[in-house]
Design an enzyme around this catalytic site. Structure first.
Site, PDB file in Angstrom:
ATOM      1  N   ASP A 101       0.822  -1.258   0.106  1.00 41.34           N
ATOM      2  CA  ASP A 101      -0.035   0.207  -0.004  1.00 41.34           C
ATOM      3  C   ASP A 101       0.830   1.327  -0.029  1.00 41.34           C
ATOM      4  OD1 ASP A 101      -1.915  -1.864   0.066  1.00 41.34           O
ATOM      5  OD2 ASP A 101      -2.337  -1.459   2.237  1.00 41.34           O
TER       6      ASP A 101
HETATM    7  N1  URA Z   1      -1.327  -5.959   3.764  1.00 37.86           N
HETATM    8  C1  URA Z   1      -1.705  -4.716   3.837  1.00 37.86           C
HETATM    9  O1  URA Z   1      -2.743  -4.408   4.331  1.00 37.86           O
HETATM   10  N2  URA Z   1      -1.128  -3.474   3.033  1.00 37.86           N
HETATM   11  C2  URA Z   1       0.044  -3.793   2.469  1.00 37.86           C
HETATM   12  O2  URA Z   1       0.530  -3.199   2.086  1.00 37.86           O
HETATM   13  C3  URA Z   1       0.565  -5.465   2.507  1.00 37.86           C
HETATM   14  C4  URA Z   1      -0.003  -6.246   3.136  1.00 37.86           C
END
Ligand code: URA
Length: 232
Positions: A101
């Protein structure tokens, strides 16, 4: 595809002619003269016929220490993208094997080898992905047991694979999961009425973020790191 078929297809010659060139030692496969007509030509090898290139395609496998605020995408009108941290000549070729993310940091793997990246990320492969995280609220002792049993994801209609939570502090933990579903870690913590404030990926399977790489830096994977992904 076998080498004689490959040469026939590339040059339009007859099978007989292709075999003749190979047996005569006029064909090089990735730097080595081969007289084996049946040897396999893969997407990532160089084929020379009498010194002329019929195919040259290098496989690229990279790790990047993703900084906060970069989007795991190739281009975006609004945000900086992780691909912009890599040399221009590689950018068009690479794709991301397992996104992070916007605000997540840590290990991001990029490659042009789709078969390899599918094996690194496919849930069926069950390769461990390890995250270090901080939460808004204290992590309750029951959280580990809930994650071990799996969390129900209503939108996908599935239960997550058993995951291991190592509690490191009141609001800090290390979580090992075996899939990479959309916002998986954040949604797992939402399911126990908590919230992830920061998330950092430490490793994927046998590939661990190199401690010598500061945020924004990258390096090529070693042969052993590439080979640690079982390609089926
Ligand atoms: N899980 C999440 O919620 N975000 C990420 O960036 C990776 C795994």
């Amino acid at each position: 595809m076998k080498l004689d078929q490959f040469i026939r297809k590339q040059t339009g010659c007859s099978q007989r002619q292709a075999r003749h060139w190979i047996i005569e030692g006029q064909v090089e496969l990735s730097g080595v003269v081969t007289r084996d007509c049946r040897i396999k030509v893969t997407r990532f090898c160089t084929v020379l016929l009498r010194g002329e290139v019929l195919q040259r395609q290098e496989a690229h496998y990279l790790m990047l220490h993703k900084p906060e605020g970069y989007l795991s995408a190739t281009c975006d009108a609004q945000h900086k993208v992780v691909l912009s941290l890599l040399p221009q000549e590689l950018q068009a070729e690479l794709h991301i094997a397992g996104r992070l993310d916007l605000q997540s940091t840590g290990l991001l793997v990029l490659t042009n080898d789709g078969r390899w990246s599918r094996c690194l990320t496919a849930p069926q492969q069950k390769l461990a992905k390890v995250y270090r995280l901080e939460t808004l609220w204290p992590i309750t002792p029951e959280t580990a047991a809930v994650f071990e049993q799996g969390v129900w994801f209503e939108s996908e209609g599935l239960r997550t694979q058993p995951a291991q939570l190592e509690i490191l502090g009141r609001r800090e933990a290390r979580l090992t999961i075996y899939e990479g579903r959309y916002h998986q870690v954040k949604r797992m913590f939402q399911a126990v009425d908590n919230m992830v404030l920061s998330l950092h990926r430490e490793s994927m399977g046998g590939i661990t973020l190199d401690a010598a790489l500061p945020a924004g830096a990258w390096r090529r994977l070693t042969q052993a790191e590439v080979a640690s992904v079982p390609v089926r």
